[in-house]
Design an enzyme around this catalytic site. Sequence first.
Site, PDB file in Angstrom:
ATOM      1  CB  CYS A   1      -0.725   0.010   1.156  1.00  0.00           C
ATOM      2  SG  CYS A   1      -1.920   1.413   1.405  1.00  0.00           S
TER       3      CYS A   1
ATOM      4  CB  CYS B   1      -0.485   2.518   3.967  1.00  0.00           C
ATOM      5  SG  CYS B   1      -2.104   1.664   3.302  1.00  0.00           S
ATOM      6  CG  ASP B   2       3.141   0.790   4.527  1.00  0.00           C
ATOM      7  OD1 ASP B   2       2.677   1.462   5.698  1.00  0.00           O
ATOM      8  OD2 ASP B   2       2.975  -0.083   4.082  1.00  0.00           O
TER       9      ASP B   2
END
Length: 299
Positions: free
Chosen positions: A132, A135-136
């Site tokens: 992701c 997200c990261d």
Amino acid sequence: MADYDILVIGCGPAGLCAASYAARAGYRTIAVDSLGPGGQLLFIDEIENYPGQASTSGYALAEAFEKQATSFGAEIAFSEAKSIKKENGSFITETSDGEIRSKAVIFAAGARHRHLGCTGEEEYQGKGVSYCATCDGPFFRGKDIIVVGGGDTALTDALYLSKLGRTVTIVHRRTEFRGQKALQDRVFAKDNIKLQLGKNLTEIRGDGKLVKEAVLSDGTVLQADAVFIFVGIIPNSELLEGVAELDHGFVITDGKMETSVPGLFAAGDVRTTPFRQVVTAAGDGAAAAHAADEYIQNL
Ligand code: NAP
């Protein structure tokens, strides 16, 4: 047992759009999702090809879908569907919050990330291996990032990550990308995106705490702080195994989203469809709700 006209399983674009159409048509509708509304939209940083929308975030679009569905009277519940059966013409779905009886079911459970299966992938998850970008990605500002895959997700997310990382190297097993040409053009124009084509990523190595390098099938070793893997999706159709006909896990439907079970419809990424976009998922949801309407009227 709770009684509804239409139960929607899954609250991504397909499920939320189905719930909107079903509730707006006057049906008592509930949509359930163990992770809450949004589905894969929540992992998309930027969407610029949803009709009528200027560039927007997946999160904002998910919120708009949810608001629209609830404004028409659809209920949305954080619960997990665990089994589904048809009994005396009604569907009985067991969920984590009890049983739901419904006249029709729209199955829109979506799909999940496929793993690469290379050495080090599982060991370094959360330590540099990610599925992701939104997200990261921000953890890897100024770092060297590898992206694996050649589809729309790999290209879209490589572009996003190129704004954060020092370099992004796309490793793809073929020499041609399957992602949209418009995305390819943007990728080719980026100075800090490099390509390693016609090669597989065979090993991810680190110091036990963080990713340090990746090994390719021709022996190339790339220094890397992160490896983002975007190699496709697996349908979340386990619930329908032995219930409806599947093809490689994807639920077989006709153009009206009808499955092999009358009254059970499938929509979005979980069904057999050649093109998986937010707009096609939403369209599937609308079509499924319309078909469910026809089905209920003829009961
Ligand atoms: P995808 O289109 O299935 O692409 C998966 C990529 O991973 C392919 O390039 C494939 O290689 C590669 N791959 C698969 N298994 C592999 C393995 N074991 N080892 C190495 N590489 C492997 O999946 P996606 O990119 O996640 O897209 C899913 C759907 O969402 C698509 O329909 C896509 O159009 C849609 N989507 C749309 C947007 C947008 O509209 N902006 C954004 C994201 C996703 P090959 O090419 O060699 O098969």
